[in-house]
Enzyme design. Structure first.
Site, PDB file in Angstrom:
ATOM      1  N   HIS A 132       0.860  -1.185   0.000  1.00  0.00           N
ATOM      2  CA  HIS A 132       0.000   0.000   0.000  1.00  0.00           C
ATOM      3  C   HIS A 132       0.891   1.228   0.000  1.00  0.00           C
ATOM      4  CE1 HIS A 132      -3.392  -2.574   0.618  1.00  0.00           C
ATOM      5  NE2 HIS A 132      -2.874  -3.057   1.739  1.00  0.00           N
ATOM      6  N   THR A 133       0.283   2.363   0.405  1.00  0.00           N
ATOM      7  CA  THR A 133       1.035   3.606   0.476  1.00  0.00           C
ATOM      8  C   THR A 133       2.358   3.429   1.210  1.00  0.00           C
ATOM      9  OG1 THR A 133      -1.121   4.593   0.772  1.00  0.00           O
ATOM     10  CG2 THR A 133       0.766   6.039   0.977  1.00  0.00           C
ATOM     11  N   GLN A 134       3.444   3.833   0.581  1.00  0.00           N
ATOM     12  CA  GLN A 134       4.755   3.725   1.203  1.00  0.00           C
ATOM     13  C   GLN A 134       5.234   5.065   1.752  1.00  0.00           C
ATOM     14  OE1 GLN A 134       6.642   0.657   1.187  1.00  0.00           O
ATOM     15  NE2 GLN A 134       4.604  -0.094   0.651  1.00  0.00           N
ATOM     16  N   GLN A 135       4.653   6.135   1.289  1.00  0.00           N
ATOM     17  CA  GLN A 135       5.132   7.470   1.642  1.00  0.00           C
ATOM     18  C   GLN A 135       4.045   8.472   1.286  1.00  0.00           C
ATOM     19  OE1 GLN A 135       8.211   7.799  -1.225  1.00  0.00           O
ATOM     20  NE2 GLN A 135       6.753   7.855  -2.883  1.00  0.00           N
TER      21      GLN A 135
END
Lengths: 278, 297, 257
Positions: free
Chosen positions: A43-46
């Site tokens: 999913h969202t890493q950053q």
């Protein structure tokens, strides 16, 4: 330095030659793309477009929150007219730092929730959700999402006035689902730079236990102005254009954008900024 | 019992625009023993008449706690009541978990009302055969609601459901204007008087058939606070058996009756047609056991 | 009634030989017994009103409202089976929030009415369900101005300048026609919401049959500038004034008779 969002915070390795034609993630094939469905899901890493620290402070008549108008794209000051204070109903206000698209999602979610509550209240006359209840909801939401390893990438301050208990509310919740409450709060870099200043001023009047007299509206606003100025001096992701939200029993009021007076004369003496000295 | 062909399923309107199946479900509520609810500016109270299915059986409980601030009294099919009260508990917990807010009483009642409504509009289902009196306290003060199988929820100052509840209603209508400012003791006495009016001739309120639930600030005048933490906190609490003895005595005194009550606390059983098919058992032990919960359709 | 006993009136999925759906007609009968609901479009907003019949004097005053909110700017008054009204309002709220999620803007009253009418219509198509036993007034103010629609149990809906459903609707409509008859083509002489509130109160009092009906409470909501373009209860003082004036007008009318 590699300015690509995927590389923020990472040191460059020797074989990472700068490629002006790269556009993430289309040009460089994503190795995860072609793997089987059983491969790890990511999913969202950053965060991408981000807002920097926000501040919150309890004072005599309620709560004040402050946030600047900048949404950065990495180190680029990309959007400079973004309001990061969001009123919810009559007596609650959010101040949001972190990912701006997640903030927009939150706004939509919470506005929908409050709209439904208001529609139902025509039938049963029950008062709207109190700040502490909205905060509880947010804390649950953030914790549930981080437990799915798909966090909502924000650190948020919830400020408000509880009309039933007749007291102010101020709470912090972040992407990990961490929560805490205090009469003065700040997120991100502000928790290092501004929080000590806020605390010092708050405790000077109210005492360490906070039982003494609280700051007046004028004092509180002056304190926030001062903190926003200090943050602008020291936080490279900040903007000298900010707003202050005031939540009292009368309701939520969000100021026009304003700027702090700054002095940059000293910069001449800095190496790398003023005239080259050696 | 033939009435007409418009009453055999719940998705059929009669030419008069009525739903006979729903109306029959309302009859199921009347088979249950009586429940009374009333409220003041500070308190809400439920009083119920318990029945037992036989001499070896306990008296069937009719009061169910939903949350600290909500409780219900039931009349009708007990098993339907368990399904619905369970649903209410889930709603209450969900509100507490998600918003840290005790669920607004009106909403938890509307929740089961909405559920009941779908059972009146879709084929292959039947309307619930139970009525609730719901008391609760939230930010808007104490409340009393009636839930009925037709899918409605009304708010009342005072109300009664179940067998012979009309007699109680008559009493309540005569007296309800004084309830708003009444203290807890007076409120309970009015409730007991109304409950008494639902009894058959020669039956009496006793410690074994009377139970009382209260929401609102504690009162050591009428409650044994040492035995109940819920009472001390003003939460939903149920008083029955020995704990209602004092209340019954005070009530008899207020009516100028002997404090100990009639000598024969439980007169001989006298099963009636109403009792034989009662939903929660009869007020007195009937001859034929085992027909306590009529669920077969 | 000729339909009775023919067997063609037991299911909503059965036509009678002359092409009627009796179950839908019977559903309308449930509406006719209900206290009247009235809606009126004014120059600066919409007013909804209902005659809330009290089936017991033990009912809490001012509670148990029959008008509901669907979205910030849209209200809904139903006449008929109360529980069906709650069901449809719940659906309305779902539709409204779904529209917002999809298009990031508030739903218009017309689109909402259209979607709700489709929902109501679906309940006239299958043997496994029964039609809604309600007529619904949907009123609100959107980007196209103030709007009022009425959805029937059959699923048809029409827009109105003013309309009434429930018991005594014929008389109420006649009165509404008189009120609107004074408005000319250019809209000159049209009512403000404050005037509309008084008119609706008067009409509800007029329609109410003191001898036959149970007692009632007057319930009025509006969407206008004064309410911040939100669907809200008419303020208590205005409601009391309208109630008193409505009653007074009725008594005056009686003396004339």
């Amino acid at each position: 330095m590699n300015q690509h969002p995927a590389m923020w915070g990472h040191p460059m390795t020797p074989h990472q030659a700068f490629n002006a034609h790269t556009a993430f993630p289309l040009a460089t094939p994503n190795p995860m793309r072609n793997q089987h469905a059983s491969s790890p899901v990511s999913h969202t890493q950053q965060p991408l477009v981000t807002g920097t620290s926000v501040l919150g402070l309890k004072y005599k008549d309620g709560v004040m929150l402050a946030a600047d108008n900048l949404a950065s794209y990495g180190s680029l000051a990309r959007f400079r007219d973004i309001q990061r204070l969001h009123p919810l109903g009559n007596h609650t206000c959010l101040a949001v730092s972190g990912d701006m698209s997640d903030y927009q999602y939150l706004k939509k979610e919470l506005d929908g929730l409050l709209r439904e509550e208001e529609a139902l209240s025509l039938s049963d006359s029950h008062p709207a959700l109190h700040p502490s209840q909205i905060y509880a909801f947010l804390a649950n939401l953030f914790y549930a999402r981080r437990s799915k390893v798909n966090p909502i990438w924000n650190a948020i301050l919830v400020g408000g006035w509880d009309a039933t208990k007749e007291e102010s509310f101020l709470g912090y919740v972040d992407l990990l689902g961490t929560t805490y409450s205090s009469p003065t709060l700040a997120t991100g870099f502000g928790s290092h730079i501004a929080q000590p200043l806020l605390r010092e001023a708050f405790e000077k009047k109210a005492g360490i236990d906070g039982k003494g007299e609280l700051l007046t509206a004028e004092e509180a606003e002056a304190l926030l102005n001062e903190c926003m100025k200090v943050l602008f001096y020291r936080d490279a992701r900040s903007l000298n254009k900010y707003q202050i939200a005031t939540v009292t029993k009368e309701g939520v009021q969000i100021s026009e954008s304003k700027s702090a007076e700054t002095q940059w004369g000293f910069a001449e003496a800095l190496r790398g900024y003023g005239a080259q000295q050696q | 019992m033939f009435r007409n062909s418009y009453d055999s399923d719940n998705t059929t309107f009669s030419p008069q625009g009525k739903l006979h199946q729903v109306e029959y479900a309302l009859e199921a509520v009347k088979q249950g023993s009586a429940a009374i609810g009333l409220r003041s500016a500070t308190h809400a109270v439920l009083l119920t008449l318990k029945r037992s299915t036989g001499e070896l059986a306990t008296y069937q409980k009719k009061l169910i706690r939903i949350d600290d601030h909500v409780g219900v009294a039931i009349a009708g099919l007990t098993s339907d009541a368990r399904v619905l009260s369970n649903f209410m508990r889930q709603q209450a917990m969900s509100s507490k978990m998600l918003y840290n807010r005790p669920i607004p009483v009106a909403r938890v009642v509307q929740g089961i009302a909405d559920r009941a409504q779908t059972n009146t509009q879709q084929y292959g289902r039947r309307p619930y055969g139970v009525g609730f009196l719901v008391i609760g306290r939230d930010e808007t003060g104490p409340h009393l609601y009636e839930f009925s199988p037709s899918g409605t929820a009304f708010e009342y100052y005072a109300h009664s459901i179940g067998a012979r509840s009309q007699s109680a209603k008559t009493y309540l209508e005569k007296n309800f204007e004084s309830f708003e400012s009444a203290d807890l003791a007076t409120l309970i006495q009015h409730g007991l008087s109304a409950l008494h009016d639902t009894l058959q001739q020669d039956k009496h309120l006793s410690t074994s058939n009377t139970s009382i639930a209260i929401i609102g600030p504690p009162s050591d005048e009428v409650e044994n606070l040492a035995s109940s933490g819920a009472a001390k906190r003003g939460n939903f609490r149920v008083w029955e058996n020995d704990d209602v003895d004092g209340l019954l005595r005070a009530w008899r005194r207020s009516r100028g009756e002997p404090e100990d009550g009639p000598k024969e606390d439980e007169p001989a059983a006298e099963p009636s047609a109403e009792q034989a098919q009662s939903a929660e058992g009869s007020e007195q032990a009937p001859e034929a056991p085992g027909e306590d919960v009529v669920m077969s359709e | 009634m000729s339909s009775i006993g023919t067997g063609y009136d037991l299911s909503v999925s059965t036509y009678s030989p002359d092409g009627r759906l009796f179950q839908v007609e019977y559903a309308s009968k449930a509406v006719e017994a209900a206290g009247v609901a009235v809606g009126l479009r004014c120059s600066d907003g919409v007013v909804l009103g209902v005659e809330r019949l009290l089936h017991s004097k033990l009912l809490v005053k001012g509670s148990n409202r029959r008008i509901q909110s669907v979205d910030d700017h849209i209200g809904m008054a139903t006449a008929g089976l109360l529980a069906d009204g709650k069901h449809l309002a719940e659906r309305g709220r779902d539709e409204a929030s779904n529209f917002r999620d999809t298009y990031a803007q508030p739903v218009t009253v017309q689109i909402l009415s259209d979607r709700l009418s489709a929902y109501v219509q679906a309940y006239t198509c299958y043997g496994s369900v029964r039609p809604f036993g309600i007529s619904t007034l949907v009123g609100g103010v959107d980007k196209t101005g103030s709007r009022l629609f009425c959805i029937e149990p059959s699923g048809v809906f029409y827009g109105y300048r003013a309309t009434a459903v429930g018991k005594g609707r014929a008389l109420a409509r006649t009165e509404l026609e008189k009120v609107l008859g004074k408005v000319d083509e250019a809209g000159e002489g049209s009512l403000t919401v404050r005037q509309g509130v008084l008119e609706l109160a008067r009409i509800i009092h007029l329609v109410h049959d003191d001898n036959k009906d149970k007692e009632f409470e007057l319930e009025l909501t509006w969407v206008c500038e004064e309410s911040g373009n939100k669907h809200a209860l008419v303020p208590a003082d205005l409601l009391a004034e309208a109630d008193a004036k409505g009653r007074a007008a009725l008594e005056e009318g009686m003396e004339e008779d």
